[in-house]
Enzyme design. Sequence first.
Site, mmCIF file in Angstrom:
data_model
loop_
_atom_site.group_PDB
_atom_site.id
_atom_site.type_symbol
_atom_site.label_atom_id
_atom_site.label_comp_id
_atom_site.label_asym_id
_atom_site.label_seq_id
_atom_site.Cartn_x
_atom_site.Cartn_y
_atom_site.Cartn_z
ATOM 1 N N ASP A 97 0.909 -1.031 -0.081
ATOM 2 C CA ASP A 97 0.220 0.070 0.040
ATOM 3 C C ASP A 97 1.077 1.256 -0.137
ATOM 4 O O ASP A 97 1.445 1.628 1.207
ATOM 5 C CB ASP A 97 -0.825 -0.068 1.286
ATOM 6 C CG ASP A 97 -1.839 1.092 1.415
ATOM 7 O OD1 ASP A 97 -2.034 1.900 0.158
ATOM 8 O OD2 ASP A 97 -2.232 1.559 2.402
ATOM 9 N N GLU A 143 -1.357 -1.538 -4.329
ATOM 10 C CA GLU A 143 -2.924 -0.919 -4.640
ATOM 11 C C GLU A 143 -2.570 0.415 -5.686
ATOM 12 O O GLU A 143 -1.516 1.043 -5.545
ATOM 13 C CB GLU A 143 -3.308 -0.287 -3.205
ATOM 14 C CG GLU A 143 -4.623 0.116 -3.230
ATOM 15 C CD GLU A 143 -5.258 0.464 -1.742
ATOM 16 O OE1 GLU A 143 -6.113 -0.691 -1.393
ATOM 17 O OE2 GLU A 143 -4.761 1.235 -0.960
ATOM 18 N N ASP A 180 -1.869 1.131 7.486
ATOM 19 C CA ASP A 180 -1.243 0.895 5.988
ATOM 20 C C ASP A 180 -0.662 -0.554 5.852
ATOM 21 O O ASP A 180 -0.998 -1.225 4.756
ATOM 22 C CB ASP A 180 -0.193 1.841 5.742
ATOM 23 C CG ASP A 180 -0.763 3.289 5.645
ATOM 24 O OD1 ASP A 180 -1.405 3.525 4.848
ATOM 25 O OD2 ASP A 180 -0.205 4.161 6.654
#
Length: 167
Positions: free
Chosen positions: A7, A67, A139
Site C-alpha cells: 500500500d 494498490e 497501512d
Amino acid sequence: MIFLGLDPGLGTTGWGAITVEGNRLSHIANGQIRTDPSMALARRLALLHDALAAVIASHQPEMAAVEEVLGNSNAQSTLKLGQARGIALFSLAEAGLSVGEYHPNVVKKAVVGTGSADKKQVQAMVSRLLPGVKLAGPDAADALAVAITHAHHHASARGYARRVRAS
C-alpha cells in the site's frame, strides 16, 4: 506460495507478506515504512526503495501486488503518492516479480465483501482471515488486504486456466 502486498505512500508505505497453501492463508510478516517529511524528496524515495528491497530480500515473495493510486483535490499530494507508487513498482520489477495492481474498491470487495468498506472493516477482516496477526498499523493492514486479493485472483485465474485446458 508467498504473496507480498504493498500500500504505497510517501509518508507511510504498508507492506504485508502471506503464504497460501491450497485455500489456506497464513500471515508471514507485515510492517510500515516511514519517511521523514523534512527530508528531500529524492532522499525519501531512495530510502523507500532501499527498505522495500530489504523486505523483498527478506521474505522472497513469488507474487506481488500494489494498490492503485486514487487522485485527490491536492495535485501535489497525488503526484508524490504516484512517485512512491512508482518506486514500489520499480522495486518489485527489479526483483523480477510480476505485479498485480488493484483499485482500492476491488481490494475492499475481495476482503470485506463491499467496495465501500472503511479502514476499520478492512482491518477487522484481515485479522479474521489471518488469525493471530499483529498489525503494524492501518497501512500494513491495507497491504495485507492487497496480498489477500492477489492470492484470490491468482487462484481464480489458475482454476479457470485448468478448466479451459480440460475442455
